[in-house]
Design a protein around this motif. Sequence first.
Motif, PDB file in Angstrom:
ATOM      1  N   LEU A   1      -8.148  -5.542   4.493  1.00 21.26           N
ATOM      2  CA  LEU A   1      -9.013  -4.490   5.032  1.00 21.26           C
ATOM      3  C   LEU A   1      -8.319  -3.712   6.144  1.00 21.26           C
ATOM      4  N   SER A   2      -7.692  -4.424   7.064  1.00 16.25           N
ATOM      5  CA  SER A   2      -7.020  -3.737   8.170  1.00 16.25           C
ATOM      6  C   SER A   2      -5.844  -2.911   7.665  1.00 16.25           C
ATOM      7  N   GLY A   3      -5.290  -3.296   6.510  1.00 15.71           N
ATOM      8  CA  GLY A   3      -4.186  -2.552   5.921  1.00 15.71           C
ATOM      9  C   GLY A   3      -4.618  -1.365   5.091  1.00 15.71           C
ATOM     10  N   GLY A   4      -5.933  -1.127   5.000  1.00 13.30           N
ATOM     11  CA  GLY A   4      -6.415   0.062   4.313  1.00 13.30           C
ATOM     12  C   GLY A   4      -6.746  -0.119   2.857  1.00 13.30           C
ATOM     13  N   PHE A   5      -6.762  -1.364   2.356  1.00 13.87           N
ATOM     14  CA  PHE A   5      -7.139  -1.583   0.957  1.00 13.87           C
ATOM     15  C   PHE A   5      -8.659  -1.533   0.805  1.00 13.87           C
ATOM     16  N   ALA A   6      -9.096  -1.096  -0.371  1.00 15.13           N
ATOM     17  CA  ALA A   6     -10.522  -0.927  -0.631  1.00 15.13           C
ATOM     18  C   ALA A   6     -11.046  -2.027  -1.542  1.00 15.13           C
ATOM     19  N   THR A   7     -12.302  -2.360  -1.351  1.00 20.66           N
ATOM     20  CA  THR A   7     -13.065  -3.322  -2.161  1.00 20.66           C
ATOM     21  C   THR A   7     -12.266  -4.579  -2.516  1.00 20.66           C
ATOM     22  N   PRO A   8     -11.722  -5.272  -1.528  1.00 22.73           N
ATOM     23  CA  PRO A   8     -10.988  -6.509  -1.836  1.00 22.73           C
ATOM     24  C   PRO A   8     -11.912  -7.617  -2.320  1.00 22.73           C
TER      25      PRO A   8
ATOM     26  N   ARG B   1       0.832  -1.204   0.000  1.00 24.43           N
ATOM     27  CA  ARG B   1       0.000   0.000   0.000  1.00 24.43           C
ATOM     28  C   ARG B   1       0.869   1.258   0.000  1.00 24.43           C
ATOM     29  N   ARG B   2       1.976   1.211   0.697  1.00 23.73           N
ATOM     30  CA  ARG B   2       2.868   2.374   0.753  1.00 23.73           C
ATOM     31  C   ARG B   2       3.388   2.769  -0.623  1.00 23.73           C
ATOM     32  N   VAL B   3       3.804   1.788  -1.426  1.00 20.88           N
ATOM     33  CA  VAL B   3       4.430   2.121  -2.709  1.00 20.88           C
ATOM     34  C   VAL B   3       3.409   2.318  -3.832  1.00 20.88           C
ATOM     35  N   LEU B   4       2.159   1.899  -3.618  1.00 23.85           N
ATOM     36  CA  LEU B   4       1.131   2.105  -4.631  1.00 23.85           C
ATOM     37  C   LEU B   4       0.694   3.561  -4.677  1.00 23.85           C
ATOM     38  N   LYS B   5       0.439   4.038  -5.873  1.00 24.28           N
ATOM     39  CA  LYS B   5      -0.154   5.354  -6.043  1.00 24.28           C
ATOM     40  C   LYS B   5      -1.638   5.295  -5.661  1.00 24.28           C
ATOM     41  N   PRO B   6      -2.253   6.432  -5.363  1.00 28.57           N
ATOM     42  CA  PRO B   6      -3.696   6.436  -5.084  1.00 28.57           C
ATOM     43  C   PRO B   6      -4.472   5.772  -6.214  1.00 28.57           C
ATOM     44  N   ASP B   7      -5.423   4.940  -5.850  1.00 27.03           N
ATOM     45  CA  ASP B   7      -6.235   4.165  -6.791  1.00 27.03           C
ATOM     46  C   ASP B   7      -5.428   3.104  -7.537  1.00 27.03           C
ATOM     47  N   GLY B   8      -4.229   2.789  -7.024  1.00 25.44           N
ATOM     48  CA  GLY B   8      -3.433   1.720  -7.621  1.00 25.44           C
ATOM     49  C   GLY B   8      -4.010   0.352  -7.307  1.00 25.44           C
ATOM     50  N   LEU B   9      -3.676  -0.619  -8.148  1.00 20.48           N
ATOM     51  CA  LEU B   9      -4.233  -1.971  -8.051  1.00 20.48           C
ATOM     52  C   LEU B   9      -3.213  -2.948  -7.502  1.00 20.48           C
ATOM     53  N   LEU B  10      -3.631  -3.762  -6.543  1.00 21.45           N
ATOM     54  CA  LEU B  10      -2.863  -4.920  -6.082  1.00 21.45           C
ATOM     55  C   LEU B  10      -3.560  -6.174  -6.557  1.00 21.45           C
ATOM     56  N   MET B  11      -2.824  -7.037  -7.252  1.00 18.62           N
ATOM     57  CA  MET B  11      -3.352  -8.340  -7.683  1.00 18.62           C
ATOM     58  C   MET B  11      -2.331  -9.404  -7.288  1.00 18.62           C
ATOM     59  N   PHE B  12      -2.799 -10.446  -6.593  1.00 16.10           N
ATOM     60  CA  PHE B  12      -1.859 -11.449  -6.111  1.00 16.10           C
ATOM     61  C   PHE B  12      -2.493 -12.834  -6.112  1.00 16.10           C
ATOM     62  N   SER B  13      -1.629 -13.829  -6.052  1.00 20.00           N
ATOM     63  CA  SER B  13      -2.038 -15.209  -5.787  1.00 20.00           C
ATOM     64  C   SER B  13      -1.122 -15.751  -4.706  1.00 20.00           C
ATOM     65  N   THR B  14      -1.623 -16.705  -3.957  1.00 20.78           N
ATOM     66  CA  THR B  14      -0.838 -17.340  -2.911  1.00 20.78           C
ATOM     67  C   THR B  14      -1.410 -18.731  -2.673  1.00 20.78           C
TER      68      THR B  14
ATOM     69  N   HIS C   1      -7.537  -9.428  -5.250  1.00 16.70           N
ATOM     70  CA  HIS C   1      -7.171  -8.114  -5.746  1.00 16.70           C
ATOM     71  C   HIS C   1      -7.905  -7.047  -4.943  1.00 16.70           C
ATOM     72  N   ALA C   2      -7.297  -5.885  -4.861  1.00 19.64           N
ATOM     73  CA  ALA C   2      -7.853  -4.784  -4.089  1.00 19.64           C
ATOM     74  C   ALA C   2      -7.214  -3.491  -4.583  1.00 19.64           C
ATOM     75  N   TRP C   3      -7.780  -2.380  -4.147  1.00 18.49           N
ATOM     76  CA  TRP C   3      -7.337  -1.067  -4.605  1.00 18.49           C
ATOM     77  C   TRP C   3      -6.818  -0.252  -3.431  1.00 18.49           C
ATOM     78  N   LYS C   4      -5.824   0.567  -3.732  1.00 18.27           N
ATOM     79  CA  LYS C   4      -5.427   1.567  -2.756  1.00 18.27           C
ATOM     80  C   LYS C   4      -6.338   2.782  -2.960  1.00 18.27           C
ATOM     81  N   GLY C   5      -7.331   2.871  -2.135  1.00 17.87           N
ATOM     82  CA  GLY C   5      -8.262   3.977  -2.261  1.00 17.87           C
ATOM     83  C   GLY C   5      -8.264   4.812  -1.003  1.00 17.87           C
ATOM     84  N   SER C   6      -9.181   5.739  -0.930  1.00 15.89           N
ATOM     85  CA  SER C   6      -9.347   6.531   0.280  1.00 15.89           C
ATOM     86  C   SER C   6      -9.991   5.649   1.342  1.00 15.89           C
ATOM     87  N   PRO C   7      -9.908   6.030   2.610  1.00 19.91           N
ATOM     88  CA  PRO C   7     -10.535   5.226   3.669  1.00 19.91           C
ATOM     89  C   PRO C   7     -12.027   5.008   3.450  1.00 19.91           C
TER      90      PRO C   7
END
Length: 301
Positions: free
Chosen positions: A195-202, A146-159, A271-277
């Motif tokens: 969610l606790s890390g501040g990501f939106a609409t996961p 979340r720190r390195v993502l720009k506002p409204d940036g996308l995180l997509m991952f698999s694990t 996947h989730a977005w770095k959005g506003s709270p």
Amino acid sequence: MSEPFYTDKAQVRAAFERAATRYDSAAVLQREVSDRMAERLDYIKVAPPVILDAGSGTGYGAAALKARYPDARVVELDLAHAMLAASREKQKDGAGFLGRLLKKAPWQVCADIERLPLADESVDMIWSNLAIQWVNVPDGVFAEFRRVLKPDGLLMFSTLGPDTLCELRGAFAGVDGATHVNQFIDMHDLGDALLSGGFATPVMDMEKIVLTYDDARGVMQDLKAIGAHNVTDGRRRGLLGKHAWQGVVERYEAHRRDGKLPATYEVVYGHAWKGSPKPKGNALPDGRQVIEFVRRGDASR
């Protein structure tokens, strides 16, 4: 504070350094999951100028990202320098799919995904294929993402989820007090951490992919070839005795079907977005966010 099932980061790095030269020959699951992740991008409208491939391995995912977003700068980041070197060698030679797609000199960073050497709000999208499972506590890595993502940036991952290698884990059960198979974090805990890390609409979903083998030794050899063998703090430090290993083999044989032994992988996608709270719409009337979980059917390969 460590737990017996926590992975040893130094051992993780060493395992992938050793595996780099033979990784591509055994990484069937990694390529399959990367392709399935890429299919999910068909439904997400983004055009990211800078993409971080967090846990890039030998560059398969980076090639797919460059093909999809030809104008983007794809930054490959991996814990193991040998993995980055293998990717760079393929690009230098211009051989095959990867060499044709990544014609520019690659941007590569050898670093830990839990301590990214990148500026705040410096990337538009983070792609991470089968890397987060080597992190013991996901909150830290999600905070870095979340720190390195720009506002409204996308995180997509698999694990990988906790049912991964359930057959092998069962075969080793009761051998001794050591851990013999890596353990992985539940999908719902990962969603909570987002969610606790501040990501939106996961959005989280899961499917099971089953690889098949002729014998138990083949399973272990493939895990070693991709650097994914047991690297827990509670692992046995010496070799398993012949009698104990024979017991493992016999218990694994109980799973044989149609002449093959299965190795099940519970693959978790998110996947989730770095959005506003403030939520973007996936919320209850009182403002609490909702995680969407989707369970998919099993698949075999």
